[in-house]
Design a protein around this motif. Structure first.
Motif: not given
Ligand code: DAR
Length: 363
Positions: A264-272
């Protein structure tokens, strides 16, 4: 908890525990403006910080998209903790190129050629809820997926080893004696059901189902399954050469990435990650140092914490979160920042910070 109870609890916490970032940034108008299902969902995310007013962050994500869906509430807390300005866009970068710099503590001082070092990354599979919202069946299904992936590593030259499960009835189940031995060796994680923060977040639910640890034959590569995140992938060793340890982690992480569903990753926060403090690189890199002068022989960590903070480092006892210094002032030091910094930046910060503290200790 009702809407009014959540609001009243956070008003009280803001007064008594200003360090609780969830209470500090809790926006009553935003919370009132949510529809009921969203309000219920956000209440689960912040429940740990409400029930434990002494929390530092006070929130755990329940689903990978929580950080984007509830950004108006969570983003200010994340920026506050990670020291990121409000006006800048967050775009986590990654850099694992260990050839770009040499970080060997033994080259600084021979007395630093055999320190205990560890680096771990937190990863969560995109195909499951985060640990706080998993059912018992989902926890065991995730463990089965991980155990099947580990089967492909069993005979590997670098990472060959075995999976040790504490799930009752698992084909990989170990007995209580081996579990206790592995905890005592600082390899396996402790029983989570006694942690109030994790209990109120639902992260320790169904203990010990779906929990276990992969350990390499050399005992220098471990993977926790079902702790605060789905996976905690770590390299560890006694030595001084940070490059070799980071490189082993990089290769091991890539092997697992190829064997598992997408992380799971987020465009802003990297690794979720479950906890916002671990977002970005999801990395905690640490080493143990004996600093008797800077810790008054382990009796007072105030000075070493103050000095370390100027170096971007956090200090805690060698026994983990909330532990005291060990004999001869043995402490665990690690870079605080994990979001907005790359893996190599973290390695260099650990190396440079350790060198600077050692210089103060031996001056
Ligand atoms: N109970 C959490 C801990 C935050 C950092 N440590 C983690 N994630 N293990 C708090 O908000 O205080």
């Amino acid at each position: 908890m009702t809407l009014d109870q959540v609001i009243a609890a956070n008003r009280a916490t803001r007064q008594k525990h200003p360090e609780n970032l969830m209470a500090r940034h809790f926006d009553e108008d935003y919370f009132r403006g949510l529809d009921e299902p969203s309000r219920q969902r956000l209440t689960r995310i912040i429940a740990s910080g409400i029930e434990n007013p002494d929390s530092q962050m006070g929130a755990y994500a329940m689903n990978p998209d929580d950080y984007d869906k509830f950004a108006p509430m969570l983003d200010p807390m994340i920026r506050d903790f990670h020291g990121l300005p409000v006006e800048t866009a967050i775009a986590q970068q990654h850099d694992w190129d260990t050839s770009s710099t040499s970080c060997d503590l033994g080259a600084i001082d021979r007395r630093l050629k055999d320190v205990s070092m560890r680096v771990r990354v937190a990863r969560n599979l995109s195909t499951f809820p985060l640990p706080g919202a998993m059912s018992k069946e989902q926890r065991v299904a995730l463990e089965d997926l991980a155990a099947a992936a580990f089967e492909n590593l069993r005979e590997d030259a670098l990472f060959g080893g075995r999976y040790l499960s504490i799930t009752p009835g698992s084909p990989h189940e170990i007995d209580a004696e081996e579990y206790d031995r592995r905890v005592g060796a600082h390899q396996m994680f402790k029983d989570m059901s006694g942690d109030s923060y994790l209990n109120t977040a639902g992260i320790s639910a169904d203990w010990p189902h779906g929990r276990g640890m992969y350990v390499s034959k050399a005992e220098d590569f471990l993977v926790w399954v079902g702790e605060e995140d789905h996976l905690r992938i770590m390299a560890m060793q006694r030595g001084g050469n940070l490059n070799a340890m980071f490189e082993r982690l990089r290769i091991g992480l890539e092997r697992l990435q190829d064997l598992l569903p997408a992380f799971a990753t987020s465009p802003s926060y990297g690794n979720v990650t479950s906890c916002p403090t671990n977002l970005g690189a999801g990395m905690r890199a640490s080493l143990h140092m004996k600093l008797p002068k800077l810790t008054s022989n382990g009796h007072d960590l105030a000075r070493v914490k103050r000095e370390a903070k100027t170096l971007g480092l956090a200090v805690r006892g060698a026994g983990g979160e909330h532990s005291d210094a060990g004999q001869d002032g043995l402490v665990d030091i690690s870079p605080s920042a994990r979001l907005g910094v790359t893996e190599m930046k973290i390695m260099r910060r650990l190396y440079g910070g350790a060198a600077a503290l050692w210089e103060m200790e031996t001056a």
